[in-house]
Scaffold this active site. Structure first.
Site, PDB file in Angstrom:
ATOM      1  N   SER A 151       0.870  -1.182   0.000  1.00 30.44           N
ATOM      2  CA  SER A 151       0.000   0.000   0.000  1.00 30.44           C
ATOM      3  C   SER A 151       0.901   1.223   0.000  1.00 30.44           C
ATOM      4  O   SER A 151       2.072   1.143   0.414  1.00 30.44           O
ATOM      5  CB  SER A 151      -0.858  -0.014   1.275  1.00 30.44           C
ATOM      6  N   TYR A 164      -2.372  -1.300  10.404  1.00 26.34           N
ATOM      7  CA  TYR A 164      -2.395  -1.459   8.942  1.00 26.34           C
ATOM      8  C   TYR A 164      -1.101  -0.929   8.309  1.00 26.34           C
ATOM      9  O   TYR A 164      -0.462  -1.615   7.507  1.00 26.34           O
ATOM     10  CB  TYR A 164      -3.617  -0.735   8.369  1.00 26.34           C
TER      11      TYR A 164
END
Ligand SMILES: NC(=O)c1ccc[n+]([C@@H]2O[C@H](COP(=O)([O-])OP(=O)(O)OC[C@H]3O[C@@H](n4cnc5c(N)ncnc54)[C@H](O)[C@@H]3O)[C@@H](O)[C@H]2O)c1
Length: 259
Positions: A151, A164
């Site tokens: 990401s 995350y």
């Protein structure tokens, strides 16, 4: 003569055997379909059987073969079953896309042990052990490509995402280690780093007007992505066109990190 003769650059996945985790919906579904369009046969992995069957049907409608394996890949025994099923059906594996992942948004002061373990369990642990188990096959074959779903949040921090962001930072770092360890065995390991893409994972957050506007303000290209926007990067990293690329995280972030 310096260099090699020029030919057509090969972005094809013709008759490759590609495993995609989290193929039931969102990015994984779009990636499975895009890889089938590029010529690959697919192993569609995830938890929701009906949705996986729908992805497999889309793959078959393109004239490719598709195997569905329902598995919770946070358990290594399930990964071993997945590898066995893949080899039984296809006899080899050319590409692994470690796409399955979750986010649990919590302020760092409130993050629970359960949430931390759940995010790490699928985003980082499953990515490692899928890579290890399929990597053993690829090293033996002396050929393979692994594409990890990282990401932009491997590179930038964002509020309410301590687990995350840490997990994705880990994925991009893991990508480098595996690339270095397996380079001499003919196995390339790379990652893709998307910005916000409209999927079930981000639906709720993006429905918050203030949050949505904050996200848009950070993306120079001025929009959030669609699952299809990520497919080209994955196909490239799975194809012969990227044979001299390894250990890299390819951002698909509309320019977020450039700003
Ligand atoms: N949507 C975004 O904005 C975005 C941005 C950057 C990176 N990503 C990453 O892309 C990947 C896919 O995200 P998405 O937006 O499509 O999410 P999604 O929630 O739509 O899909 C996640 C997929 O992972 C599967 N999965 C989750 N836990 C699993 C488990 N234990 N075993 C097997 N499968 C499991 C789910 O069944 C589902 O198919 C994730 O790794 C995510 O972190 C998403």
């Amino acid at each position: 003569m310096v260099g090699q003769p020029m030919g057509m650059v090969d972005f094809s996945l013709s008759d490759s055997i590609a495993v995609v985790t989290g193929a039931s919906r969102g990015l994984g579904k779009a990636i499975a379909q895009g890889m089938a369009e590029a010529g690959a046969h697919l192993v569609c992995v995830g938890r929701a059987l009906d949705e996986l069957e729908a992805t497999a049907e889309a793959v078959r409608s393109l004239g490719r073969r598709a195997l569905v394996v329902q598995a919770d890949i946070t358990r290594v025994s399930e990964i071993d079953r997945l590898v066995e099923a893949t080899l039984k059906e296809f006899g080899r594996v050319d590409v692994l896309v470690n796409n399955a992942g979750i986010n649990i948004s919590q302020n760092a002061l409130e993050v629970t042990e359960e949430a931390w373990d759940a995010v790490m369990g699928i985003n980082l642990k499953a990515t490692f052990f899928c890579s290890q188990r399929f990597g053993r096959v690829m090293v033996e074959q002396k050929k393979g490509k692994i594409v990890n779903m990282s990401s932009q949040m491997a590179l930038v921090g964002l509020y309410n995402r301590s687990a995350y962001c840490s997990s994705k930072g880990g994925v991009s770092q893991l990508t480098k280690v595996l690339a270095v360890e397996w380079a001499s065995h003919g196995v390339n390991v790379n990652a893709v780093g998307p910005t916000f893409i409209e999927t079930d994972m981000t639906l709720k957050a993006l429905q918050d007007k203030a949050f949505y506007e904050d996200v848009l303000r950070r993306i120079p290209l001025g929009k959030v992505g669609q699952p299809r926007d990520v497919v080209g990067a994955v196909v490239y990293l799975a194809s012969p066109a990227s044979d001299f690329v390894t250990g890299h995280t390819l951002l698909v972030d509309g320019g977020w990190v450039a700003w």
